[in-house]
Design an enzyme around this catalytic site. Structure first.
Site, PDB file in Angstrom:
ATOM      1  N   SER A  80       0.706   5.127   0.553  1.00 23.93           N
ATOM      2  CA  SER A  80       0.652   3.745   1.030  1.00 23.93           C
ATOM      3  C   SER A  80      -0.300   3.563   2.198  1.00 23.93           C
ATOM      4  O   SER A  80      -0.776   2.450   2.437  1.00 23.93           O
ATOM      5  CB  SER A  80       2.056   3.271   1.432  1.00 23.93           C
ATOM      6  OG  SER A  80       2.603   4.124   2.422  1.00 23.93           O
TER       7      SER A  80
ATOM      8  N   HIS B 199      -2.322   2.539  -4.850  1.00 21.29           N
ATOM      9  CA  HIS B 199      -1.117   2.219  -4.084  1.00 21.29           C
ATOM     10  C   HIS B 199      -0.337   1.113  -4.779  1.00 21.29           C
ATOM     11  O   HIS B 199      -0.680  -0.064  -4.683  1.00 21.29           O
ATOM     12  CB  HIS B 199      -1.481   1.798  -2.659  1.00 21.29           C
ATOM     13  CG  HIS B 199      -0.289   1.368  -1.862  1.00 21.29           C
ATOM     14  ND1 HIS B 199      -0.323   0.345  -0.940  1.00 21.29           N
ATOM     15  CD2 HIS B 199       0.999   1.833  -1.863  1.00 21.29           C
ATOM     16  CE1 HIS B 199       0.872   0.192  -0.412  1.00 21.29           C
ATOM     17  NE2 HIS B 199       1.685   1.082  -0.962  1.00 21.29           N
TER      18      HIS B 199
ATOM     19  N   GLU C 170      -3.319  -1.432  -5.082  1.00 22.29           N
ATOM     20  CA  GLU C 170      -4.557  -1.267  -4.331  1.00 22.29           C
ATOM     21  C   GLU C 170      -5.295  -0.039  -4.867  1.00 22.29           C
ATOM     22  O   GLU C 170      -4.764   1.071  -4.834  1.00 22.29           O
ATOM     23  CB  GLU C 170      -4.250  -1.105  -2.847  1.00 22.29           C
ATOM     24  CG  GLU C 170      -3.645  -2.362  -2.238  1.00 22.29           C
ATOM     25  CD  GLU C 170      -3.192  -2.146  -0.806  1.00 22.29           C
ATOM     26  OE1 GLU C 170      -3.916  -2.590   0.105  1.00 22.29           O
ATOM     27  OE2 GLU C 170      -2.117  -1.545  -0.609  1.00 22.29           O
TER      28      GLU C 170
ATOM     29  N   ASN D 148      -1.303  -3.435   3.456  1.00 17.78           N
ATOM     30  CA  ASN D 148      -0.479  -2.929   4.545  1.00 17.78           C
ATOM     31  C   ASN D 148      -1.060  -3.295   5.907  1.00 17.78           C
ATOM     32  O   ASN D 148      -0.317  -3.507   6.871  1.00 17.78           O
ATOM     33  CB  ASN D 148      -0.293  -1.412   4.436  1.00 17.78           C
ATOM     34  CG  ASN D 148       1.114  -1.045   3.978  1.00 17.78           C
ATOM     35  OD1 ASN D 148       2.070  -1.747   4.280  1.00 17.78           O
ATOM     36  ND2 ASN D 148       1.237   0.043   3.245  1.00 17.78           N
TER      37      ASN D 148
END
Length: 309
Positions: A119, A140, A152, A191
């Site tokens: 992540s 991700h 991602e 994120n």
């Protein structure tokens, strides 16, 4: 190369969910590899499928077809034989991930795509112990991966554009919403956005501007309602870049700009108040409330993702 066989390494929450994601595609066969002897690896997948059936998002026949395309083994060579794509879901420890890629590379074809589901960790660093770093890529998926469309696709410094393209197109084919992160930056795209928001939210609670429930309500019934249909930069264009600039000039100097985790968050963790698992974090939770919130989230995601298709 057409991706038809996928190996998933690790049968935790993400590994089980990813098997379900890949096996939903009728052209893909999936091998789940796990060392766990304590539980049937299909139990978690079956539980995920059941909640979809209960909410009329999948039929029992469709669930059976998904399960029929998944096989299980605890033998690494067997798991990797003939695979076009390998996705690892091992613990978020750099050495473990590096060693995993080092060990699996000789067992794969030279053109097999090696993907990590990290992540936040550097794809470039994860690939350091491999020989062909151009085929290592970040994918991700967001939890729960069988409900959240976003993936991602992250380019390491040596990841080839061919591998980027193949991975991106395959994820589109199986119904995901991939986005390309073209630089191997900490936290990738989503994120970084999420934690910028969290930093401000934690700052407001820590400094008595609003309590945790208020911060969540403000997001849930305000800007959060727009986000499934209008991204933040699209929103800027809608209201005008000139107005956005004036607003930024007024508010940016007063936003949180700390470069360390929230002191209050550090305190909660030190006191063992880690959220649903212990019954208290920023708010207090009974076991029943925690279970219900988890289930409600999945049921909400089932409904909202139907509208996004």
């Amino acid at each position: 190369m057409e991706i038809k066989k996928v190996a998933v390494l690790g049968s935790g929450l993400m590994g089980n969910g990813l098997c379900q994601v890949f096996a939903k595609d009728k052209d893909t066969s999936v091998v789940l590899r796990s060392r766990s002897k304590k539980q049937n690896p299909f139990d978690g997948i079956r539980a995920n499928l059941d909640i979809l059936i209960e909410n009329d998002a999948m039929t029992e026949e469709e669930a059976g077809a998904v399960l029929s395309r998944i096989s299980f083994t605890d033998d690494m060579e067997e798991a990797l034989a003939g695979t076009d794509l390998v996705v690892e879901c091992v613990p978020e420890v750099m050495e473990i991930k590096q060693d995993t890629f080092r060990d699996i590379e000789p067992l794969c074809r030279p053109d097999t795509i090696l993907a990590t589901n990290t992540s936040v960790m550097s794809i470039t660093e994860i690939a350091q112990k491999t020989q062909k770093k151009d085929r290592v890529i970040g994918t991700h998926f967001w939890n729960p991966p069988y409900l959240i469309p976003l993936v991602e696709v992250v380019k390491g410094e040596e990841t080839s554009m061919d591998v980027m393209g193949q991975t991106y197109e395959y994820l589109k084919k199986i119904g995901k919403k991939p986005v390309k992160c073209m630089k191997d930056v900490q936290g990738f795209v989503a994120n970084r956005l999420q934690h910028a928001l969290w930093r401000e939210a934690l700052y407001m609670v820590e400094n008595g501007i609003a309590d945790a429930a208020t911060v969540d309500e403000a997001l849930r019934y305000g800007p959060g309602l727009r986000w499934p249909h209008m991204g933040v930069l699209e929103n800027v264009d809608m209201i005008g870049t000139d107005l956005s600039l004036n607003i930024q000039r007024g508010v940016i100097p007063y936003l949180a700009d700390n470069h360390e985790p929230s002191a209050l968050l550090e305190k909660l963790v030190a006191e063992g108040k880690i959220g649903f698992k212990t019954g208290e974090g920023y708010q207090k939770w009974t076991p029943e409330q925690a279970t219900e919130r988890n289930r409600a989230l999945r049921e909400f995601l089932i409904k909202v993702t139907k509208d996004l298709k």
